[in-house]
Design a protein around this motif. Structure first.
Motif, PDB file in Angstrom:
ATOM      1  N   CYS A   1       0.771  -1.395  -0.097  1.00  0.00           N
ATOM      2  CA  CYS A   1       0.127  -0.060  -0.124  1.00  0.00           C
ATOM      3  C   CYS A   1       0.966   1.375   0.055  1.00  0.00           C
ATOM      4  CB  CYS A   1      -0.854  -0.050   1.306  1.00  0.00           C
ATOM      5  SG  CYS A   1      -2.376  -1.365   1.168  1.00  0.00           S
ATOM      6  N   LEU A   2       1.895   1.239   0.812  1.00  0.00           N
ATOM      7  CA  LEU A   2       2.724   2.277   0.558  1.00  0.00           C
ATOM      8  C   LEU A   2       3.437   2.754  -0.644  1.00  0.00           C
ATOM      9  CD1 LEU A   2       4.565   1.918   4.389  1.00  0.00           C
ATOM     10  CD2 LEU A   2       2.831   3.666   3.672  1.00  0.00           C
ATOM     11  N   VAL A   3       3.941   1.378  -1.247  1.00  0.00           N
ATOM     12  CA  VAL A   3       4.345   1.622  -2.601  1.00  0.00           C
ATOM     13  C   VAL A   3       3.436   2.227  -3.548  1.00  0.00           C
ATOM     14  CG1 VAL A   3       5.382   0.494  -4.744  1.00  0.00           C
ATOM     15  CG2 VAL A   3       6.031  -0.016  -2.137  1.00  0.00           C
ATOM     16  N   ALA A   4       2.063   1.847  -3.672  1.00  0.00           N
ATOM     17  CA  ALA A   4       1.153   2.174  -4.282  1.00  0.00           C
ATOM     18  C   ALA A   4       0.571   3.726  -4.080  1.00  0.00           C
ATOM     19  CB  ALA A   4      -0.189   1.434  -4.228  1.00  0.00           C
ATOM     20  N   LEU A   5       0.766   4.263  -3.074  1.00  0.00           N
ATOM     21  CA  LEU A   5       0.813   5.309  -2.467  1.00  0.00           C
ATOM     22  C   LEU A   5       2.204   6.352  -3.298  1.00  0.00           C
ATOM     23  CD1 LEU A   5      -0.483   5.754   1.163  1.00  0.00           C
ATOM     24  CD2 LEU A   5      -1.952   6.514  -1.015  1.00  0.00           C
ATOM     25  N   ALA A   6       2.981   5.968  -3.024  1.00  0.00           N
ATOM     26  CA  ALA A   6       4.233   6.603  -3.226  1.00  0.00           C
ATOM     27  C   ALA A   6       4.148   6.630  -4.968  1.00  0.00           C
ATOM     28  CB  ALA A   6       5.633   5.860  -2.989  1.00  0.00           C
ATOM     29  N   LEU A   7       4.083   5.617  -5.630  1.00  0.00           N
ATOM     30  CA  LEU A   7       4.091   5.675  -6.989  1.00  0.00           C
ATOM     31  C   LEU A   7       3.039   6.775  -7.579  1.00  0.00           C
ATOM     32  CD1 LEU A   7       4.459   1.996  -8.025  1.00  0.00           C
ATOM     33  CD2 LEU A   7       6.053   3.462  -8.192  1.00  0.00           C
ATOM     34  N   TYR A   8       2.048   6.621  -6.920  1.00  0.00           N
ATOM     35  CA  TYR A   8       0.633   7.402  -7.483  1.00  0.00           C
ATOM     36  C   TYR A   8       1.061   9.038  -7.235  1.00  0.00           C
ATOM     37  CZ  TYR A   8      -4.240   8.887  -8.666  1.00  0.00           C
ATOM     38  OH  TYR A   8      -5.304   9.380  -8.975  1.00  0.00           O
ATOM     39  N   GLY A   9       1.571   9.222  -6.048  1.00  0.00           N
ATOM     40  CA  GLY A   9       2.093  10.512  -5.576  1.00  0.00           C
ATOM     41  C   GLY A   9       2.850  11.187  -6.378  1.00  0.00           C
ATOM     42  N   THR A  10       4.036  10.328  -6.718  1.00  0.00           N
ATOM     43  CA  THR A  10       5.142  10.856  -7.777  1.00  0.00           C
ATOM     44  C   THR A  10       4.487  11.233  -8.880  1.00  0.00           C
ATOM     45  OG1 THR A  10       6.570   9.205  -6.771  1.00  0.00           O
ATOM     46  CG2 THR A  10       7.353  10.081  -8.668  1.00  0.00           C
ATOM     47  N   GLY A  11       3.511  10.303  -9.510  1.00  0.00           N
ATOM     48  CA  GLY A  11       2.883  10.528 -10.893  1.00  0.00           C
ATOM     49  C   GLY A  11       2.303  12.022 -10.976  1.00  0.00           C
ATOM     50  N   VAL A  12       1.561  12.354  -9.762  1.00  0.00           N
ATOM     51  CA  VAL A  12       0.631  13.294  -9.756  1.00  0.00           C
ATOM     52  C   VAL A  12       1.814  14.705  -9.593  1.00  0.00           C
ATOM     53  CG1 VAL A  12      -0.903  14.713  -8.100  1.00  0.00           C
ATOM     54  CG2 VAL A  12      -1.321  12.394  -8.592  1.00  0.00           C
ATOM     55  N   VAL A  13       2.525  14.382  -8.608  1.00  0.00           N
ATOM     56  CA  VAL A  13       3.549  15.508  -8.719  1.00  0.00           C
ATOM     57  C   VAL A  13       4.243  15.826  -9.889  1.00  0.00           C
ATOM     58  CG1 VAL A  13       5.764  16.395  -7.465  1.00  0.00           C
ATOM     59  CG2 VAL A  13       3.952  15.389  -6.197  1.00  0.00           C
ATOM     60  N   ARG A  14       4.700  14.947 -10.636  1.00  0.00           N
ATOM     61  CA  ARG A  14       5.166  15.240 -12.037  1.00  0.00           C
ATOM     62  C   ARG A  14       4.361  15.901 -12.857  1.00  0.00           C
ATOM     63  NH1 ARG A  14       8.372  10.298 -15.224  1.00  0.00           N
ATOM     64  NH2 ARG A  14       9.817  10.561 -13.656  1.00  0.00           N
ATOM     65  N   LEU A  15       3.062  15.605 -12.779  1.00  0.00           N
ATOM     66  CA  LEU A  15       2.088  16.369 -13.637  1.00  0.00           C
ATOM     67  C   LEU A  15       2.045  17.593 -13.225  1.00  0.00           C
ATOM     68  CD1 LEU A  15      -0.874  13.681 -14.582  1.00  0.00           C
ATOM     69  CD2 LEU A  15       1.223  14.222 -15.904  1.00  0.00           C
ATOM     70  N   TRP A  16       1.716  17.985 -11.999  1.00  0.00           N
ATOM     71  CA  TRP A  16       1.730  19.256 -11.634  1.00  0.00           C
ATOM     72  C   TRP A  16       3.041  20.077 -11.978  1.00  0.00           C
ATOM     73  CZ3 TRP A  16      -0.818  17.900  -6.052  1.00  0.00           C
ATOM     74  CH2 TRP A  16      -1.941  17.434  -6.238  1.00  0.00           C
ATOM     75  N   ARG A  17       4.105  19.644 -11.460  1.00  0.00           N
ATOM     76  CA  ARG A  17       5.279  20.305 -11.767  1.00  0.00           C
ATOM     77  C   ARG A  17       5.298  20.913 -13.292  1.00  0.00           C
ATOM     78  NH1 ARG A  17       9.686  17.344  -8.818  1.00  0.00           N
ATOM     79  NH2 ARG A  17       9.368  18.214  -6.681  1.00  0.00           N
ATOM     80  N   ARG A  18       4.668  19.835 -14.182  1.00  0.00           N
ATOM     81  CA  ARG A  18       4.645  20.235 -15.690  1.00  0.00           C
ATOM     82  C   ARG A  18       3.773  21.298 -16.131  1.00  0.00           C
ATOM     83  NH1 ARG A  18       4.507  14.496 -18.225  1.00  0.00           N
ATOM     84  NH2 ARG A  18       2.419  15.049 -18.440  1.00  0.00           N
ATOM     85  N   GLY A  19       2.921  21.457 -15.030  1.00  0.00           N
ATOM     86  CA  GLY A  19       1.641  22.614 -15.219  1.00  0.00           C
ATOM     87  C   GLY A  19       0.596  21.898 -15.715  1.00  0.00           C
ATOM     88  N   ASP A  20       0.590  20.397 -15.569  1.00  0.00           N
ATOM     89  CA  ASP A  20      -0.691  19.533 -16.147  1.00  0.00           C
ATOM     90  C   ASP A  20      -1.704  19.708 -14.951  1.00  0.00           C
ATOM     91  OD1 ASP A  20       0.162  19.382 -18.502  1.00  0.00           O
ATOM     92  OD2 ASP A  20       0.722  17.354 -18.568  1.00  0.00           O
ATOM     93  N   ARG A  21      -3.040  19.777 -15.241  1.00  0.00           N
ATOM     94  CA  ARG A  21      -3.926  19.465 -14.207  1.00  0.00           C
ATOM     95  C   ARG A  21      -4.171  18.039 -14.053  1.00  0.00           C
ATOM     96  NH1 ARG A  21      -8.906  20.673 -16.060  1.00  0.00           N
ATOM     97  NH2 ARG A  21      -9.999  20.366 -13.787  1.00  0.00           N
TER      98      ARG A  21
END
Length: 328
Positions: free
Chosen positions: A38-58
């Motif tokens: 579960c921690l891995v699932a949260l970490a991977l998802y969080g990384t993906g979301v942060v990457r999108l936000w940094r790129r300026g994507d919603r």
């Protein structure tokens, strides 16, 4: 209780569990493979979301909330007292089964993890061979995924997870081994994910039925589910031998507990059905709205085209008029 003990099939006369209660079920009792997963699932998802936000994507916050709730629901039933009771009480085990197969998958799918992965993973550079993104796309297009996500496979699998497990010696066999128990829990989650994936339809997949077909698929599985619950409630003998008086909390009537397990199964079918129907109705409304907008835009474009043609016609008339005047 150490994980070794929790994993052992019989708590050798431990009878240590107090009678089942909400507070006892909610105590913290981590089952490490699930907690780490579960921690891995949260970490991977969080990384993906942060990457999108940094790129300026919603990335819709609702999806993040759904993913957190989905992972949270898995932790709640695998890393709590409920998991310990699930080893000795059929009713507690059934609660785990229902959440893992019918609630967690819906929440996780509403988090749109495949869409997130496809957006967040960068395409491999030229001459680099296939990167993770290319492999994911290839997997989504593979015959294997086409088959396992098709209703002709997912509905029988979903039904077999009930009848094939508890009405055969399979459940008792798996419950003897720690790895068997873990595999069973993962199977509940996987079977639920596969069943609801084409129905929820947030993520891309090889099978994209229309909304009416999705609702039909949902309702094709549910009667079998309800009937199973009733069959367990009506059974007069013990269906499985795993749960015995020695391990159960003092004063447990195994048959009453089995009846409760059936009742939980039967009642639980209504929850995901309601959630899925609400989600589908919203998606349907949104897609209708999108289509209407598309039609409006197309109509606007056609209108523009007509107007332009008319203007061109007027201009040509004007030119012809000028030519005649010049010739005169």
């Amino acid at each position: 209780m150490g994980d070794g003990m929790a994993g052992m099939h019989h708590h050798g006369g431990m009878g240590a569990l107090e009678p089942f209660s909400a507070s006892a079920a909610l105590t913290w009792s981590p089952d490490w493979p699930f907690l780490v997963g579960c921690l891995v699932a949260l970490a991977l998802y969080g990384t993906g979301v942060v990457r999108l936000w940094r790129r300026g994507d919603r990335w819709p916050i609702g999806r993040v909330v759904a993913w957190l709730a989905g992972v949270g629901s898995i932790v709640a039933v695998t890393c709590s007292g409920l998991n310990d009771y699930g080893m000795v009480l059929f009713s507690a085990h059934m609660m785990q089964h229902m959440v893992l197969s019918m609630l967690s998958p819906i929440l996780l799918l509403l988090g749109a993890p495949i869409t997130l992965a496809l957006r967040a993973l960068r395409p491999a550079g030229k001459g680099r061979g296939r990167g993770p993104r290319e492999l994911l796309v290839a997997l989504l297009h593979s015959r294997f995924v086409k088959v396992v996500s098709h209703a002709a496979f997912t509905i029988p699998l979903f039904i077999a997870s009930l009848y094939g497990l508890y009405f055969t010696p399979l459940f008792d066999f798996l419950m003897q081994y720690r790895i068997g128990h873990i595999a069973m829990m993962l199977h509940f989650l996987a079977a639920g994910m596969l069943f609801f994936w084409p129905i929820m339809g947030v993520d891309p997949g090889p099978n994209r039925p229309g909304f009416v077909m999705r609702i039909l698929e949902l309702f094709m599985g549910m009667p079998f589910h309800a009937f199973f619950g009733v069959a367990v409630m009506m059974a007069t003998g013990q269906l499985v031998t795993t749960f015995n008086t020695a391990a159960a909390p003092a004063g447990t009537s195994l048959i009453d507990d089995q009846k409760m397990a059936g009742g939980i199964t039967w009642a639980f079918g209504e929850i995901p059905t309601a959630v899925v129907l609400i989600a589908l109705t919203l998606q349907w409304a949104k897609s209708e709205e999108r289509q209407a907008r598309r039609q409006d835009r197309a109509a606007d474009r056609d209108g523009d085209a007509e107007l332009n043609a008319y203007n061109a016609y007027l201009a040509s008339l004007e030119q012809r008029g000028r030519r005649i005047a010049d010739a005169g």
